[in-house]
Design an enzyme around this catalytic site. Structure first.
Site, PDB file in Angstrom:
ATOM      1  N   ASP A   9       0.830  -1.267   0.067  1.00 33.55           N
ATOM      2  CA  ASP A   9      -0.087  -0.191  -0.121  1.00 33.55           C
ATOM      3  C   ASP A   9       0.892   1.233   0.065  1.00 33.55           C
ATOM      4  O   ASP A   9       2.081   1.139   0.349  1.00 33.55           O
ATOM      5  CB  ASP A   9      -0.882   0.134   1.171  1.00 33.55           C
ATOM      6  CG  ASP A   9      -1.601   1.258   1.603  1.00 33.55           C
ATOM      7  OD1 ASP A   9      -2.441   1.654   0.437  1.00 33.55           O
ATOM      8  OD2 ASP A   9      -1.638   1.727   2.756  1.00 33.55           O
ATOM      9  N   LEU A  10       0.486   2.437  -0.194  1.00 31.66           N
ATOM     10  CA  LEU A  10       1.191   3.703  -0.482  1.00 31.66           C
ATOM     11  C   LEU A  10       1.219   4.386   0.918  1.00 31.66           C
ATOM     12  O   LEU A  10       1.916   4.601   1.698  1.00 31.66           O
ATOM     13  CB  LEU A  10       0.949   4.400  -1.630  1.00 31.66           C
ATOM     14  CG  LEU A  10       1.720   5.828  -1.562  1.00 31.66           C
ATOM     15  CD1 LEU A  10       3.164   5.488  -1.599  1.00 31.66           C
ATOM     16  CD2 LEU A  10       1.072   6.816  -3.010  1.00 31.66           C
ATOM     17  N   ASP A  11       0.045   4.989   1.117  1.00 31.99           N
ATOM     18  CA  ASP A  11      -0.499   5.905   2.162  1.00 31.99           C
ATOM     19  C   ASP A  11      -0.365   5.261   3.258  1.00 31.99           C
ATOM     20  O   ASP A  11      -1.204   4.389   3.856  1.00 31.99           O
ATOM     21  CB  ASP A  11      -1.670   6.873   1.774  1.00 31.99           C
ATOM     22  CG  ASP A  11      -1.867   7.702   3.205  1.00 31.99           C
ATOM     23  OD1 ASP A  11      -1.149   8.098   3.704  1.00 31.99           O
ATOM     24  OD2 ASP A  11      -2.980   7.850   3.361  1.00 31.99           O
ATOM     25  N   THR A  17       0.987  10.311   3.470  1.00 32.28           N
ATOM     26  CA  THR A  17       0.078  11.475   2.798  1.00 32.28           C
ATOM     27  C   THR A  17      -1.144  11.786   3.203  1.00 32.28           C
ATOM     28  O   THR A  17      -1.758  12.662   2.860  1.00 32.28           O
ATOM     29  CB  THR A  17      -0.206  11.013   1.197  1.00 32.28           C
ATOM     30  OG1 THR A  17      -0.497   9.673   1.412  1.00 32.28           O
ATOM     31  CG2 THR A  17       1.111  10.989   0.333  1.00 32.28           C
ATOM     32  N   LYS A  45      -8.691   6.908   5.547  1.00 30.38           N
ATOM     33  CA  LYS A  45      -7.528   6.176   4.984  1.00 30.38           C
ATOM     34  C   LYS A  45      -7.993   4.702   4.181  1.00 30.38           C
ATOM     35  O   LYS A  45      -8.573   4.118   4.654  1.00 30.38           O
ATOM     36  CB  LYS A  45      -6.519   5.942   6.382  1.00 30.38           C
ATOM     37  CG  LYS A  45      -5.937   7.073   6.718  1.00 30.38           C
ATOM     38  CD  LYS A  45      -5.231   6.605   8.072  1.00 30.38           C
ATOM     39  CE  LYS A  45      -4.237   7.820   8.415  1.00 30.38           C
ATOM     40  NZ  LYS A  45      -3.145   7.679   9.294  1.00 30.38           N
ATOM     41  N   GLY A  46      -7.063   4.982   3.037  1.00 23.85           N
ATOM     42  CA  GLY A  46      -7.390   3.675   2.097  1.00 23.85           C
ATOM     43  C   GLY A  46      -8.746   3.755   1.366  1.00 23.85           C
ATOM     44  O   GLY A  46      -8.899   2.782   0.384  1.00 23.85           O
ATOM     45  N   SER A 116      -2.242   0.741  -4.380  1.00 28.93           N
ATOM     46  CA  SER A 116      -2.624   1.833  -3.519  1.00 28.93           C
ATOM     47  C   SER A 116      -4.192   2.329  -4.259  1.00 28.93           C
ATOM     48  O   SER A 116      -4.252   2.248  -5.465  1.00 28.93           O
ATOM     49  CB  SER A 116      -1.695   3.075  -3.769  1.00 28.93           C
ATOM     50  OG  SER A 116      -2.371   4.190  -3.456  1.00 28.93           O
ATOM     51  N   SER A 118      -4.856   5.124  -4.371  1.00 26.43           N
ATOM     52  CA  SER A 118      -4.565   6.666  -5.064  1.00 26.43           C
ATOM     53  C   SER A 118      -4.333   6.856  -6.483  1.00 26.43           C
ATOM     54  O   SER A 118      -3.366   6.136  -6.927  1.00 26.43           O
ATOM     55  CB  SER A 118      -3.463   7.368  -4.207  1.00 26.43           C
ATOM     56  OG  SER A 118      -3.155   8.506  -4.496  1.00 26.43           O
ATOM     57  N   ASN A 120      -3.019   9.020  -7.603  1.00 26.52           N
ATOM     58  CA  ASN A 120      -1.279   9.921  -7.509  1.00 26.52           C
ATOM     59  C   ASN A 120      -0.421   8.834  -7.053  1.00 26.52           C
ATOM     60  O   ASN A 120       0.830   9.529  -7.115  1.00 26.52           O
ATOM     61  CB  ASN A 120      -1.533  10.923  -6.755  1.00 26.52           C
ATOM     62  CG  ASN A 120      -2.802  12.170  -6.975  1.00 26.52           C
ATOM     63  OD1 ASN A 120      -2.618  12.811  -8.095  1.00 26.52           O
ATOM     64  ND2 ASN A 120      -3.845  12.261  -6.346  1.00 26.52           N
ATOM     65  N   LYS A 147     -10.870  -1.047  -1.856  1.00 31.17           N
ATOM     66  CA  LYS A 147     -10.486  -2.023  -0.641  1.00 31.17           C
ATOM     67  C   LYS A 147     -11.903  -1.683   0.262  1.00 31.17           C
ATOM     68  O   LYS A 147     -12.314  -0.695   0.410  1.00 31.17           O
ATOM     69  CB  LYS A 147      -9.145  -1.498   0.006  1.00 31.17           C
ATOM     70  CG  LYS A 147      -8.082  -1.583  -1.040  1.00 31.17           C
ATOM     71  CD  LYS A 147      -6.980  -0.923  -0.130  1.00 31.17           C
ATOM     72  CE  LYS A 147      -5.550  -0.801  -1.296  1.00 31.17           C
ATOM     73  NZ  LYS A 147      -4.501   0.031  -0.586  1.00 31.17           N
ATOM     74  N   GLU A 171       0.019  -3.365   4.695  1.00 34.90           N
ATOM     75  CA  GLU A 171      -1.052  -2.366   4.801  1.00 34.90           C
ATOM     76  C   GLU A 171      -1.208  -1.892   6.068  1.00 34.90           C
ATOM     77  O   GLU A 171      -0.772  -2.382   7.106  1.00 34.90           O
ATOM     78  CB  GLU A 171      -2.526  -3.079   4.587  1.00 34.90           C
ATOM     79  CG  GLU A 171      -3.027  -2.872   2.972  1.00 34.90           C
ATOM     80  CD  GLU A 171      -3.555  -1.671   2.828  1.00 34.90           C
ATOM     81  OE1 GLU A 171      -3.885  -0.710   3.829  1.00 34.90           O
ATOM     82  OE2 GLU A 171      -4.078  -1.323   1.538  1.00 34.90           O
TER      83      GLU A 171
HETATM   84  P1  B16 Z   1      -6.226  10.071  -4.599  1.00 33.08           P
HETATM   85  P2  B16 Z   1      -3.681   4.201  -0.201  1.00 33.08           P
HETATM   86  C1  B16 Z   1      -5.393   6.163  -0.266  1.00 33.08           C
HETATM   87  O1  B16 Z   1      -4.145   5.592  -0.234  1.00 33.08           O
HETATM   88  C2  B16 Z   1      -5.480   7.209   0.667  1.00 33.08           C
HETATM   89  O2  B16 Z   1      -5.321   6.444   2.013  1.00 33.08           O
HETATM   90  C3  B16 Z   1      -6.800   7.711   0.820  1.00 33.08           C
HETATM   91  O3  B16 Z   1      -6.882   8.687   1.952  1.00 33.08           O
HETATM   92  C4  B16 Z   1      -6.985   8.548  -0.333  1.00 33.08           C
HETATM   93  O4  B16 Z   1      -8.376   9.047  -0.592  1.00 33.08           O
HETATM   94  C5  B16 Z   1      -6.984   7.449  -1.801  1.00 33.08           C
HETATM   95  O5  B16 Z   1      -5.741   6.922  -1.539  1.00 33.08           O
HETATM   96  C6  B16 Z   1      -7.153   7.985  -2.875  1.00 33.08           C
HETATM   97  O6  B16 Z   1      -6.203   8.968  -3.286  1.00 33.08           O
HETATM   98  O7  B16 Z   1      -7.439  11.145  -4.240  1.00 33.08           O
HETATM   99  O8  B16 Z   1      -5.017  10.450  -4.605  1.00 33.08           O
HETATM  100  O9  B16 Z   1      -6.695   8.898  -5.649  1.00 33.08           O
HETATM  101  O10 B16 Z   1      -3.668   3.996   1.442  1.00 33.08           O
HETATM  102  O11 B16 Z   1      -4.464   3.173  -0.704  1.00 33.08           O
HETATM  103  O12 B16 Z   1      -2.265   4.160  -0.459  1.00 33.08           O
HETATM  104 MG    MG Z   2      -2.926   3.060   3.467  1.00 28.60          MG
END
Ligand code: B16
Ligand code: MG
Length: 224
Positions: A9-11, A17, A45-46, A116, A118, A120, A147, A171
């Site tokens: 996972d990233l965040d 982030t 988160k996630g 992830s 995200s 981004n 998820k 995770e």
């Molecule tokens: P984005 P993960 C998730 O990252 C974040 O924890 C979550 O807060 C965020 O809304 C989601 O990515 C989407 O991110 O807006 O940049 O597409 O924990 O799955 O790495």
């Molecule tokens: Mg995460």
């Protein structure tokens, strides 16, 4: 037990982030007359961008006030603010021990992927200077189900050509651990033992990510 790949996972696992997501959502929610705090941010988160917006609208009792197009505009605005904030990210923002762990598993020949939520994720990995460790980073825009659905982890395993039962997923969120387990992988949780209790192993911090310890502990837990 045969492990051939690590899927991250990233965040919350590679970097944090969450604070940037929080600041961007806070302004966005305030413009809609909804106040969010850091405690509420924990529940995002996630969670994907659009599902995060839905949760914020429910919190403010405004879930029926916007059309899907309007919601998309709001989510895009939040993302513009987030993208501006993450420009500050550098390798110094890697969580403790992460780069050493990535290096050790790369040297040992494991496949490495990122799963992830995200959109981004690729940009953030580049800013962190770790994109070169990854054989594949799943594009969250291609993932239909957030998820705890296992889709993103299954896509990552498939992309690196490793069967789910030979993957370890890492995770920080309960929904993420559920996704790893539903994918049929071994789960390593990083964070609170109570929140991540379903994982095969829970580490207090990323500083405890050590290849030999993880493999030994997994073997012990599975033979129990
Ligand atoms: P984005 P993960 C998730 O990252 C974040 O924890 C979550 O807060 C965020 O809304 C989601 O990515 C989407 O991110 O807006 O940049 O597409 O924990 O799955 O790495
Ligand atoms: Mg995460």
């Amino acid at each position: 037990m045969k492990v051939s790949a690590f899927i991250f996972d990233l965040d919350g696992v590679l970097t944090d982030t969450a604070e940037f997501h929080y600041l961007a959502w806070k302004d966005c929610a305030a413009a809609l007359g909804i106040e969010i705090d850091r405690e509420f941010n924990e529940t995002l988160k996630g969670i994907s961008r659009i599902d995060s917006l839905e949760r914020i609208l429910i919190l403010g009792g405004r879930q029926n006030d916007f059309t899907p197009t309007e919601k998309e505009i709001i989510a895009n605005k939040k993302n513009d603010a987030y993208v501006e904030l993450i420009k500050k990210i550098s390798p110094a923002d890697l969580l403790p021990g992460v780069e050493d762990f990535l290096r050790s598993i790369a040297d040992a020949g494991y496949k490495i992927a990122m799963a992830s939520a995200s959109k981004n994720a690729m940009a953030v990995s580049k800013l962190l200077g770790i994109d070169h460790y990854f054989h594949h980073i799943v594009d969250a825009a291609t993932v239909a189900q957030s998820k705890p659905h296992p889709e993103v982890f299954l896509k990552a395993a498939d992309a690196v050509g490793v069967a789910p039962e030979n993957c370890i997923g890492i995770e920080d969120a309960a929904a993420g651990v559920d996704a790893i387990l539903s994918a049929g992988m071994y789960a390593v949780g990083v964070g609170d033992k109570d929140i991540l209790s379903k994982a095969h192993i829970v580490l207090e911090s990323t500083a405890q990510l050590k290849l030999n310890n993880i493999l030994e502990e997994l073997n012990e837990n599975i033979c129990k």
